[in-house]
Each structure stands twice: as C-alpha cells, then as structure tokens.
Design an enzyme around this catalytic site. Structure first.
Site, PDB file in Angstrom:
ATOM      1  CG  HIS A  47      -1.736   1.202   1.409  1.00  0.00           C
ATOM      2  ND1 HIS A  47      -1.427   2.144   2.371  1.00  0.00           N
ATOM      3  CD2 HIS A  47      -2.832   1.668   0.757  1.00  0.00           C
ATOM      4  CE1 HIS A  47      -2.310   3.120   2.308  1.00  0.00           C
ATOM      5  NE2 HIS A  47      -3.165   2.870   1.344  1.00  0.00           N
ATOM      6  CD  GLU A  50      -2.713   2.502  -3.584  1.00  0.00           C
ATOM      7  OE1 GLU A  50      -3.328   3.589  -3.514  1.00  0.00           O
ATOM      8  OE2 GLU A  50      -3.006   1.507  -2.898  1.00  0.00           O
ATOM      9  CG  HIS A  51      -0.265   6.101  -0.496  1.00  0.00           C
ATOM     10  ND1 HIS A  51      -0.810   7.201   0.106  1.00  0.00           N
ATOM     11  CD2 HIS A  51      -1.192   5.115  -0.364  1.00  0.00           C
ATOM     12  CE1 HIS A  51      -1.998   6.916   0.604  1.00  0.00           C
ATOM     13  NE2 HIS A  51      -2.251   5.641   0.330  1.00  0.00           N
ATOM     14  CD  GLU A 120       1.627   9.964  -0.083  1.00  0.00           C
ATOM     15  OE1 GLU A 120       0.409   9.658  -0.214  1.00  0.00           O
ATOM     16  OE2 GLU A 120       2.064  11.115  -0.266  1.00  0.00           O
ATOM     17  CD  GLU A 127      -5.119   5.209   3.467  1.00  0.00           C
ATOM     18  OE1 GLU A 127      -5.853   4.459   2.784  1.00  0.00           O
ATOM     19  OE2 GLU A 127      -3.976   5.555   3.095  1.00  0.00           O
TER      20      GLU A 127
END
Length: 420
Positions: A47, A50-51, A120, A127
């Site tokens: 994940h 992906e960011h 990020e 998140e």
C-alpha cells in the site's frame, strides 16, 4: 464484445475489450502483488508503494503526473487489495496513449525521493488513524485477523503504524524488485480501445523488462476466533464470518446466492426479520468474498449495546433457518439480483477493465459473461440450503465486535447456538 489477449515474450499480458459507441476508455496495470504477498516485516508496504507511485518519477513530478491526466479531463487512481495492486486511468479514447505513458511511468520509474517518502508516510499514518476512527471500516480488518490469525492473509492492508513508520527507500525498492516484473503484470483496457495499438504502446513501455518469477504465497488457513474492542460509541458494530469457497470453486456462486438471499437487499431475510420486523438496526447485510484459495461469508450489523445479544441470536437463527426452508422464489430473486448487478456493472469501462484483469489473473483467460450467468442460473435452492447447512454445522466462525459490546454473546455461545 469479446476480449483480446496478447502475451509479450517477457510474460506481460495485455487484454482489451472494445465497447461499441464509447468515446472514453479505462486502462490500467494490475500487479499480482498485494497484502498477502508481504512478509511480516513488510506488512503495509504494498500500500505504501502504491502511494509513492504518484509522488514523482524520473520524468515527472507529483504535480506533473496529476496534470498530465487532468489536463485532458481524465482521472487517475490506484488501490491495493490482498491479492493485487492496481494503477488505472479513465480518459477519452484519443488520450489512451497518454494514459499508458503515465501509468507505465509511475509503475516503472518511481524515484522514491526521501522527502516525499516522509510526506507520504505521514499521509498513510493519517489514513490508519482515520480507519481506526471509522468503526464500520476497521471492524472488517479485525474480522479478517480473527478469521486468519498469524498469517499474511489475515493482516491489514494498511499495515500497523509502527511498521509504516519504519519503512525506508530500500524496503520499497526491494518489494518492487521481488514483485514488479512483467510476468506479474496485466495491462487491461476497455471502452474505446484498439487492441493492436495498445499492444504496440505496451511493448514500447514494458517490452524490455525482465521477468521476476512467480511469488510464493502462504496458503490461507481459516481458523476462526474473536476480537472484541470495548469503546464508548453509540452502537456496537458486529461482524461475523464463515469460511467460503475460493474463486476457482464453482460453489462460490452458491455462496453468493446465499449471501444475497440472506442479507443482500431490502427483501432479504436478515433485513426483513431484524430491521423491518424487530427494528433492531439501521444497517444489516451479508456478503460473499472469494480469493485464490479461500473465501469469506460475512454478516455485518450495527445496533445498540442493549440489543446486541438479541440481534446476534437472531442472526444465527436466520442462518440456521435457511438450511431448511430457503425457497425457490428466494433463490430465483437472489440470482436475478446477482445477474443484474453483474451486467449493469459491466456497462462501465472501468468495471470491465478490472474484470478483464481479475479473470485473467485467476484463470489465465477471460471467460465470456454468458459463462458466469450460466453458473449463477445453475444454483438451486437445494444447493443453497445444503451450503448453509455445511457452514452452520462446521462450527468454524470468526467474530468481531467494536463499541459498547459487553452484553454481546461470546464466540463459544454463538457456536453452541449454531449447533443447537
């Protein structure tokens, strides 16, 4: 409409489906690497990667990536699941070459700038915090963990905050080297597309990549268990799961019909009994999810702390009742709902491109829609009743509770009620 497939010498699969009359297209790269491909120390890195794909490449800054697609009115995004990571865009048909160029750039040429990694990292930690503050999101992570404890398949996709806080540039590069080879990628496109043109563009972008070999995946082993988190909330969030068939087992369709009939809409048994007749909740549903070697049949509801025991008991009772009196009419309605959902969803090029990639990853081919419809139509009430009976009789169940759940029954009492 029919799919066309080309495989490059290095293993990259390119699959397209032209949709007559569309002036737009969806195109993306699906990498067969997700949460379950991570080692323990890597949990959350798929994940994170992906960011980072959107945070700059050797050719474009983060802003230039966004502007390249949005300047032509398009949309670009990505997601990470337990079995795949996808990078995709929706653009006008004339801008498909641009979309492929941008997507190949972010997949193949991320720079992993140290400053952007820190930015990020903070975004992902936010998140994670947001997910923990969203009970009807986090409850499913906890349910997965209870169902598949101490194994990659049971871990959260976002990863724990302490892991995310420790990832470095070298960790991202290592995961890419292990999993981002052409033999682990599928380029899928649907809508206003020309297959031969896309093959040429994909060959130019990906043709020189070297294969990395198949990833080793730990088989999923459903164990069942309970996670109960007591917290002062307005409602108890209740989630129950049984092991279900994987997506290579045609019994998957029986499981999906049962989920739809039991809790797939306003006419379903759970909705009618627990919401409409008893007024115990606002939201209740059942769903079926299939994976490579396992699946999950899940029931979710939210109710007050004073009424959770009654709701949980009725949920078990409705599942047990379906083993004996699920009717042909209910099964026919569920089949119709499933077929309508499948066919309506595939009017979208984005949904169709995703279907192409997923089916190709599963089967190595793209079965015709009629094949799936025929398998849905073949599900009988007798098969649904028998499937529900096997789940109830197995005693293998996972339970997650979040909120004022002190009055909720424990896992053992729910197993006893199933067996009664």
């Amino acid at each position: 409409m029919s799919a066309r497939l080309t495989t490059l010498p290095n293993g990259l699969r390119i699959v397209t489906e032209a949709m007559a009359g569309l002036q737009s297209a969806s195109v993306g790269v699906w990498v067969t690497a997700g949460g379950r491909h991570e080692r323990t120390e890597q949990n959350g890195i798929a994940h994170f990667l992906e960011h980072m794909a959107f945070k700059g490449t050797s050719r474009r800054s983060a802003l230039q990536i966004a502007e390249a697609i949005e300047d032509v009115g398009g949309y670009i995004n990505a997601y990470t699941s337990r079995e795949m990571t996808a990078y995709y865009a929706r653009v006008l048909a004339e801008d498909v070459p641009l979309a492929i160029d941008v997507i190949s750039d972010i997949v193949l040429n991320p720079v992993f700038d140290a400053k952007e990694i820190e930015v990020e990292r903070h975004v992902i930690l936010q998140e994670i915090g947001q997910a923990l503050d969203t009970p009807d999101d986090v409850i499913f992570d906890w349910l997965q963990e209870a169902a598949y404890p101490d194994q990659p398949f049971g871990r959260t996709i976002l990863g724990p905050a302490e892991r995310v806080s420790s990832f470095r540039r070298e960790d991202l590069q290592r995961f890419v080297a292990e999993h981002y080879g052409p033999d682990q990628m599928i380029l899928a496109a649907a809508g206003g597309v020309d297959h031969d043109r896309i093959v040429a563009l994909a060959t130019e972008a990906f043709g020189d990549l070297k294969p990395v070999g198949s990833a080793v995946v730990q088989p999923a082993a459903f164990a069942g268990g309970e996670r109960r988190e007591l917290k002062t909330l307005e409602q108890v969030h209740f989630a129950l799961a049984f092991e279900a068939p994987g997506y290579r087992d045609d019994a998957m369709y029986v499981d999906q019909v049962l989920a739809t009939a039991l809790g797939g809409g306003m006419s379903s048994r759970l909705f009618q009994k627990i919401r409409e007749e008893r007024g115990l909740c606002y939201s209740i549903f059942a769903q079926s999810g299939a994976y490579e070697d396992t699946g999950l049949f899940t029931i979710y509801a939210g109710t007050s702390g004073a009424e959770i025991a009654e709701l949980a008991g009725l949920t078990i009772d409705e599942l047990k009742r379906s083993t004996g009196d699920m009717t042909e009419a209910e099964v026919a309605r569920a089949r119709a709902q499933m077929k309508a959902g499948l066919l309506m969803g595939l009017e979208s090029p984005s949904a169709r491109a995703e279907r192409l990639a997923r089916l190709l990853a599963i089967w190595g081919r793209v079965p015709d829609i009629d094949e799936a419809v025929a398998k849905i139509d073949a599900v009988t009430a007798e098969a649904v009743r028998a499937h529900a009976g096997r789940m109830a009789d197995s005693g293998r169940v996972a339970l997650a509770l979040y909120g004022p759940a002190s009055a909720a029954p424990d896992l053992e009492s729910m197993r006893r009620r199933l067996a009664a």
